[in-house]
Design a protein around this motif. Structure first.
Motif, PDB file in Angstrom:
ATOM      1  N   THR A  88    -131.629 -36.525  -9.933  1.00 45.72           N
ATOM      2  CA  THR A  88    -131.342 -37.921  -9.637  1.00 45.72           C
ATOM      3  C   THR A  88    -130.010 -38.276 -10.279  1.00 45.72           C
ATOM      4  OG1 THR A  88    -133.705 -38.422  -9.651  1.00 45.72           O
ATOM      5  CG2 THR A  88    -132.184 -40.291  -9.820  1.00 45.72           C
ATOM      6  N   PHE A 145    -125.084 -46.690  -7.016  1.00 49.81           N
ATOM      7  CA  PHE A 145    -125.730 -45.977  -5.914  1.00 49.81           C
ATOM      8  C   PHE A 145    -126.605 -44.900  -6.543  1.00 49.81           C
ATOM      9  CE2 PHE A 145    -125.806 -42.413  -2.908  1.00 49.81           C
ATOM     10  CZ  PHE A 145    -126.299 -43.041  -1.784  1.00 49.81           C
ATOM     11  N   TRP A 172    -128.704 -41.474  -5.979  1.00 52.42           N
ATOM     12  CA  TRP A 172    -128.793 -40.313  -5.093  1.00 52.42           C
ATOM     13  C   TRP A 172    -129.860 -39.388  -5.657  1.00 52.42           C
ATOM     14  CZ3 TRP A 172    -128.120 -35.160  -6.236  1.00 52.42           C
ATOM     15  CH2 TRP A 172    -127.970 -34.291  -5.160  1.00 52.42           C
ATOM     16  N   GLN A 173    -130.686 -38.800  -4.790  1.00 47.19           N
ATOM     17  CA  GLN A 173    -131.742 -37.908  -5.246  1.00 47.19           C
ATOM     18  C   GLN A 173    -131.923 -36.782  -4.238  1.00 47.19           C
ATOM     19  OE1 GLN A 173    -135.834 -39.503  -5.575  1.00 47.19           O
ATOM     20  NE2 GLN A 173    -135.602 -39.085  -7.759  1.00 47.19           N
ATOM     21  N   ASP A 174    -132.009 -35.545  -4.750  1.00 51.35           N
ATOM     22  CA  ASP A 174    -132.227 -34.383  -3.898  1.00 51.35           C
ATOM     23  C   ASP A 174    -132.665 -33.223  -4.776  1.00 51.35           C
ATOM     24  OD1 ASP A 174    -132.364 -32.795  -1.656  1.00 51.35           O
ATOM     25  OD2 ASP A 174    -130.292 -33.141  -1.038  1.00 51.35           O
ATOM     26  N   LEU A 213    -125.412 -31.449  -5.687  1.00 55.68           N
ATOM     27  CA  LEU A 213    -124.786 -32.652  -6.234  1.00 55.68           C
ATOM     28  C   LEU A 213    -123.263 -32.559  -6.165  1.00 55.68           C
ATOM     29  CD1 LEU A 213    -124.896 -35.380  -7.679  1.00 55.68           C
ATOM     30  CD2 LEU A 213    -125.114 -34.128  -9.842  1.00 55.68           C
ATOM     31  N   PHE A 261    -122.129 -33.192  -2.696  1.00 53.98           N
ATOM     32  CA  PHE A 261    -122.203 -34.614  -2.354  1.00 53.98           C
ATOM     33  C   PHE A 261    -121.039 -35.388  -2.980  1.00 53.98           C
ATOM     34  CE2 PHE A 261    -123.567 -38.967  -3.252  1.00 53.98           C
ATOM     35  CZ  PHE A 261    -123.770 -39.411  -1.957  1.00 53.98           C
ATOM     36  N   TRP A 313    -118.173 -37.507  -1.099  1.00 54.93           N
ATOM     37  CA  TRP A 313    -117.866 -38.902  -1.440  1.00 54.93           C
ATOM     38  C   TRP A 313    -116.364 -39.083  -1.646  1.00 54.93           C
ATOM     39  CZ3 TRP A 313    -121.585 -42.860  -2.976  1.00 54.93           C
ATOM     40  CH2 TRP A 313    -120.981 -44.043  -3.370  1.00 54.93           C
ATOM     41  N   TYR A 371    -126.576 -38.129 -14.455  1.00 56.11           N
ATOM     42  CA  TYR A 371    -127.668 -37.493 -13.714  1.00 56.11           C
ATOM     43  C   TYR A 371    -128.755 -37.021 -14.660  1.00 56.11           C
ATOM     44  CZ  TYR A 371    -125.647 -33.107 -15.291  1.00 56.11           C
ATOM     45  OH  TYR A 371    -125.168 -32.083 -16.074  1.00 56.11           O
TER      46      TYR A 371
END
Length: 90
Positions: free
Chosen positions: A18, A35, A37-39, A49, A52, A56, A69
């Motif tokens: 996260t 914002f 973000w989670q994956d 990450l 991503f 961005w 994170y």
């Protein structure tokens, strides 16, 4: 990576990552927006990450201020045990 089930990813060493991303508004650079973000990702290199964040920076207008994170392995291969039977007690 979406073609794998969550359980398959966890058994391969992935954990839930996260990230809280703070970024500047494009029209008002003195204002910050957050914002979440989670994956699923693999520590300590975090390739998902990083990919991503690179997306961005190249595709989105709001410049990044900071990224924090956390990462948690939900299950590890040595914690998984196959059960062949069940005993029921009255």
């Amino acid at each position: 990576m979406r073609d794998h089930s969550e359980m398959d990813l966890m058994l391969k060493g992935y954990g839930l990552t996260t990230a809280k991303i703070l970024y500047h508004f494009p029209d008002h650079p003195h204002l910050l927006q957050s914002f979440i973000w989670q994956d699923y990702d693999i520590a300590p290199k975090f390739p998902v990450l990083i990919r991503f964040i690179e997306f961005w920076q190249t595709k989105l207008d709001g410049p990044l201020h900071s990224v924090s994170y956390t990462h948690q392995k939900l299950i590890a291969p040595n914690e998984w045990h196959k059960v062949d039977g069940e005993f029921v007690l009255h």
